[in-house]
Design a protein around this motif. Structure first.
Motif, PDB file in Angstrom:
ATOM      1  N   THR A  19       0.809  -1.225   0.000  1.00 38.49           N
ATOM      2  CA  THR A  19       0.000   0.000   0.000  1.00 38.49           C
ATOM      3  C   THR A  19       0.839   1.270   0.000  1.00 38.49           C
ATOM      4  N   ASP A  20       2.095   1.171   0.446  1.00 40.77           N
ATOM      5  CA  ASP A  20       2.928   2.373   0.554  1.00 40.77           C
ATOM      6  C   ASP A  20       3.744   2.660  -0.706  1.00 40.77           C
ATOM      7  N   VAL A  21       4.055   1.635  -1.491  1.00 43.60           N
ATOM      8  CA  VAL A  21       4.892   1.835  -2.679  1.00 43.60           C
ATOM      9  C   VAL A  21       4.304   1.147  -3.911  1.00 43.60           C
ATOM     10  N   ALA A  22       4.027  -0.153  -3.804  1.00 43.07           N
ATOM     11  CA  ALA A  22       3.650  -0.944  -4.975  1.00 43.07           C
ATOM     12  C   ALA A  22       2.371  -0.446  -5.643  1.00 43.07           C
ATOM     13  N   GLU A  23       1.350  -0.100  -4.845  1.00 44.66           N
ATOM     14  CA  GLU A  23       0.088   0.373  -5.417  1.00 44.66           C
ATOM     15  C   GLU A  23       0.137   1.826  -5.886  1.00 44.66           C
ATOM     16  N   PRO A  24       0.550   2.758  -5.027  1.00 45.44           N
ATOM     17  CA  PRO A  24       0.418   4.172  -5.432  1.00 45.44           C
ATOM     18  C   PRO A  24       1.243   4.568  -6.647  1.00 45.44           C
ATOM     19  N   LEU A  25       2.372   3.900  -6.890  1.00 41.04           N
ATOM     20  CA  LEU A  25       3.219   4.301  -8.014  1.00 41.04           C
ATOM     21  C   LEU A  25       2.527   4.071  -9.363  1.00 41.04           C
ATOM     22  N   PRO A  26       2.181   2.839  -9.734  1.00 42.16           N
ATOM     23  CA  PRO A  26       1.575   2.665 -11.062  1.00 42.16           C
ATOM     24  C   PRO A  26       0.187   3.271 -11.188  1.00 42.16           C
ATOM     25  N   VAL A  27      -0.582   3.306 -10.083  1.00 45.93           N
ATOM     26  CA  VAL A  27      -1.905   3.938 -10.142  1.00 45.93           C
ATOM     27  C   VAL A  27      -1.761   5.418 -10.479  1.00 45.93           C
ATOM     28  N   ALA A  28      -0.820   6.091  -9.825  1.00 42.46           N
ATOM     29  CA  ALA A  28      -0.603   7.517 -10.094  1.00 42.46           C
ATOM     30  C   ALA A  28      -0.138   7.742 -11.527  1.00 42.46           C
ATOM     31  N   LEU A  81      -6.340   1.435 -16.946  1.00 42.28           N
ATOM     32  CA  LEU A  81      -6.129   1.610 -15.507  1.00 42.28           C
ATOM     33  C   LEU A  81      -5.896   0.258 -14.843  1.00 42.28           C
ATOM     34  N   ASN A  82      -6.756  -0.726 -15.170  1.00 44.12           N
ATOM     35  CA  ASN A  82      -6.626  -2.041 -14.533  1.00 44.12           C
ATOM     36  C   ASN A  82      -5.330  -2.735 -14.940  1.00 44.12           C
ATOM     37  N   ALA A  83      -5.122  -2.844 -16.248  1.00 44.64           N
ATOM     38  CA  ALA A  83      -3.924  -3.533 -16.734  1.00 44.64           C
ATOM     39  C   ALA A  83      -2.672  -2.702 -16.463  1.00 44.64           C
ATOM     40  N   GLY A  84      -2.859  -1.373 -16.356  1.00 48.11           N
ATOM     41  CA  GLY A  84      -1.718  -0.484 -16.167  1.00 48.11           C
ATOM     42  C   GLY A  84      -1.133  -0.511 -14.772  1.00 48.11           C
ATOM     43  N   HIS A  85      -1.809  -1.178 -13.861  1.00 47.60           N
ATOM     44  CA  HIS A  85      -1.208  -1.245 -12.522  1.00 47.60           C
ATOM     45  C   HIS A  85      -1.292  -2.634 -11.889  1.00 47.60           C
ATOM     46  N   GLU A  86      -2.260  -3.439 -12.264  1.00 48.55           N
ATOM     47  CA  GLU A  86      -2.498  -4.703 -11.561  1.00 48.55           C
ATOM     48  C   GLU A  86      -1.257  -5.606 -11.589  1.00 48.55           C
ATOM     49  N   ALA A  87      -0.697  -5.801 -12.779  1.00 51.28           N
ATOM     50  CA  ALA A  87       0.479  -6.679 -12.886  1.00 51.28           C
ATOM     51  C   ALA A  87       1.684  -6.065 -12.188  1.00 51.28           C
ATOM     52  N   THR A  88       1.839  -4.747 -12.305  1.00 50.51           N
ATOM     53  CA  THR A  88       2.995  -4.079 -11.688  1.00 50.51           C
ATOM     54  C   THR A  88       2.940  -4.168 -10.169  1.00 50.51           C
ATOM     55  N   VAL A  89       1.756  -3.964  -9.611  1.00 50.90           N
ATOM     56  CA  VAL A  89       1.591  -4.065  -8.156  1.00 50.90           C
ATOM     57  C   VAL A  89       1.987  -5.456  -7.673  1.00 50.90           C
ATOM     58  N   ASN A  90       1.446  -6.475  -8.317  1.00 48.27           N
ATOM     59  CA  ASN A  90       1.706  -7.843  -7.855  1.00 48.27           C
ATOM     60  C   ASN A  90       3.119  -8.295  -8.169  1.00 48.27           C
ATOM     61  N   ALA A  91       3.669  -7.843  -9.293  1.00 50.66           N
ATOM     62  CA  ALA A  91       5.066  -8.174  -9.589  1.00 50.66           C
ATOM     63  C   ALA A  91       5.998  -7.572  -8.548  1.00 50.66           C
ATOM     64  N   LEU A 102       8.751  -0.850 -12.441  1.00 47.20           N
ATOM     65  CA  LEU A 102       9.335  -1.887 -11.587  1.00 47.20           C
ATOM     66  C   LEU A 102      10.799  -1.583 -11.287  1.00 47.20           C
ATOM     67  N   ALA A 103      11.540  -1.135 -12.283  1.00 51.87           N
ATOM     68  CA  ALA A 103      12.950  -0.802 -12.072  1.00 51.87           C
ATOM     69  C   ALA A 103      13.093   0.420 -11.171  1.00 51.87           C
ATOM     70  N   ALA A 104      12.204   1.390 -11.323  1.00 54.80           N
ATOM     71  CA  ALA A 104      12.292   2.612 -10.518  1.00 54.80           C
ATOM     72  C   ALA A 104      12.045   2.327  -9.042  1.00 54.80           C
ATOM     73  N   SER A 105      11.006   1.546  -8.735  1.00 53.96           N
ATOM     74  CA  SER A 105      10.725   1.262  -7.326  1.00 53.96           C
ATOM     75  C   SER A 105      11.801   0.370  -6.724  1.00 53.96           C
ATOM     76  N   MET A 106      12.312  -0.589  -7.503  1.00 53.97           N
ATOM     77  CA  MET A 106      13.365  -1.464  -6.993  1.00 53.97           C
ATOM     78  C   MET A 106      14.638  -0.672  -6.716  1.00 53.97           C
ATOM     79  N   THR A 107      15.012   0.198  -7.648  1.00 50.93           N
ATOM     80  CA  THR A 107      16.222   1.003  -7.464  1.00 50.93           C
ATOM     81  C   THR A 107      16.094   1.930  -6.274  1.00 50.93           C
ATOM     82  N   ALA A 108      14.929   2.562  -6.119  1.00 52.20           N
ATOM     83  CA  ALA A 108      14.717   3.466  -4.984  1.00 52.20           C
ATOM     84  C   ALA A 108      14.825   2.716  -3.662  1.00 52.20           C
ATOM     85  N   LEU A 109      14.268   1.516  -3.604  1.00 49.11           N
ATOM     86  CA  LEU A 109      14.351   0.727  -2.365  1.00 49.11           C
ATOM     87  C   LEU A 109      15.777   0.274  -2.085  1.00 49.11           C
ATOM     88  N   LEU A 110      16.508  -0.106  -3.114  1.00 51.67           N
ATOM     89  CA  LEU A 110      17.895  -0.525  -2.924  1.00 51.67           C
ATOM     90  C   LEU A 110      18.760   0.633  -2.440  1.00 51.67           C
TER      91      LEU A 110
END
Length: 401
Positions: free
Chosen positions: A139-148, A240-250, A362-370
């Motif tokens: 809820t803090d990173v995976a969802e808000p990023l692709p939804v926004a 909207l659905n396809a644009g975030h659903e897979a990214t959130v779960n991945a 996916l690369a942006a959120s992973m890099t930011a977390l690393l």
């Protein structure tokens, strides 16, 4: 085929051993509980995604009666009206016409221009997570990023975005196997509410166009490209659905996999240049979309088995992505894997139009977390969602220090 049970919590926790059994038993098997033909091998899944004897719909060629199918219940009509006019569930020529219009927003240049925005937003979300010492990665990173990101592309005002994820989750419930009436009722309600919202937003954009995808679709329609209002609404919901659903779960599936493979996580932390390969390998290793369905429009034969017209085929993406004929030692997470032809983004004419954007996110959120949370750890074992087709977690509690 006893091991394949998409309603069994043990199977949902780890379906990959059951897939190995399926592959060992042959290239296609009929599964009575869902009345589907299961296809578990990578070569067959890849080929059938491109086979024009199969379709996402049959209604461009047959009536329900001609095809030996029963029409959906009348009370489900709002969901099917919304779903059936989106390009994912259309075949040429309608699919071609709509995809051509939408693809203008997903050219390599356009998507690349989004990279700074995606990178900045991912950094801000991770900064907040670090300030709190941790939280729920879902809820803090995976969802808000692709939804926004997709809401920004569509031109949905920030103040209106709160219902987007709940609407999407309720609609996507209908993509599970044999959804019950409660799931259907939630999907119908969400379809009505989401459609009403978009109809009003489209009316506003007709009066005051902006620099967004909805305004672009309106302009294209006005210039002569045929796009009905329902097609416009369905396209926006699909994006909207396809644009975030897979990214959130991945994202959450991927980080959970990393926590369970500390050697691979350590290698990634030591070498951030592995991020692009890591994104691909994590999409393969725990596939966010496990199954994609196709209708048999013209009789086909698979390894000597005739699958008749009117049948439904279940292409098992999760199994294909673990096929040892294509991926050596497929059960091992290997972030250095170079030959990785996973099919998590599908293939053929329905290949995910947003795949390049999803990879950037996916690369942006992973890099930011690393970079910003180098000591990120799992705070509690997560619960897996009781879904099979769309594979994800209820949440992923983490600590940053």
């Amino acid at each position: 085929m006893a091991a394949f049970d998409p309603w069994d919590p043990a199977f949902l926790a780890d379906p990959y051993p059951a897939y190995a059994e399926l592959r060992a038993h042959g290239r296609v098997q009929y599964y009575e509980p869902t009345h589907q033909w299961l296809v578990p091998h990578h070569a067959d899944v890849s080929a059938l995604l491109r086979d024009r004897r199969l379709g996402r719909t049959y209604q461009h060629r047959f009536t329900h009666e001609d095809f030996g199918r029963t029409a959906p219940p009348v009370e489900h009509e709002p969901f099917h009206t919304l779903n059936d006019h989106g390009m994912l569930d259309l075949e040429p020529p309608d699919h071609t016409r709509i995809r051509r219009l939408v693809s203008k927003a997903f050219t390599p240049r356009t998507v690349e221009q989004l990279r700074p925005y995606v990178t900045e937003l991912a950094g801000e979300l991770v900064d907040r997570l670090v300030e709190r010492g941790g939280g729920d990665l879902l809820t803090d990173v995976a969802e808000p990023l692709p939804v926004a990101v997709i809401a920004e592309m569509l031109g949905i005002p920030e103040a209106d975005r709160a219902p987007l994820r709940p609407w999407s989750a309720d609609i996507c419930g209908m993509y599970e196997l044999n959804p019950d009436e409660d799931v259907a009722a939630r999907a119908v309600r969400a379809s009505v509410e989401f459609s009403d919202y978009l109809r009003d937003l489209i009316a506003e954009r007709r009066k005051e166009p902006g620099d967004d995808l909805i305004s672009g679709l309106i302009a294209a329609h006005d210039e002569g490209d045929r796009l009905t209002e329902q097609e416009m609404i369905s396209t926006c919901v699909l994006l909207l659905n396809a644009g975030h659903e897979a990214t959130v779960n991945a994202t959450v599936n991927g980080w959970y996999a990393l926590f369970r493979n500390p050697g691979q996580l350590a290698a990634l932390r030591a070498d951030h240049s592995l991020v692009p390969r890591a994104v691909e390998e994590l999409m393969r290793y725990d596939t966010p979309l496990q199954l994609f369905e196709r209708w048999v429009l013209d009789e086909i034969e698979i390894d000597g088995t005739t699958v008749p017209r009117g049948a439904e085929i279940a292409l098992l993406f999760g199994s294909a992505n673990h096929d040892p004929e294509v991926f050596p030692d497929p059960g091992r997470l290997d972030l250095t894997r170079t030959d990785n032809p996973h099919i998590s983004f599908s293939a053929g004419i329905h290949y995910c139009i947003g795949a390049p954007l999803a990879r950037i996110e996916l690369a942006a959120s992973m890099t930011a977390l690393l970079e910003k949370a180098p000591a990120l750890t799992l705070a509690a074992e997560p619960e897996r969602k009781p879904n099979f087709v769309i594979r994800g977690l209820e949440g992923l509690r983490v600590e940053t220090a």
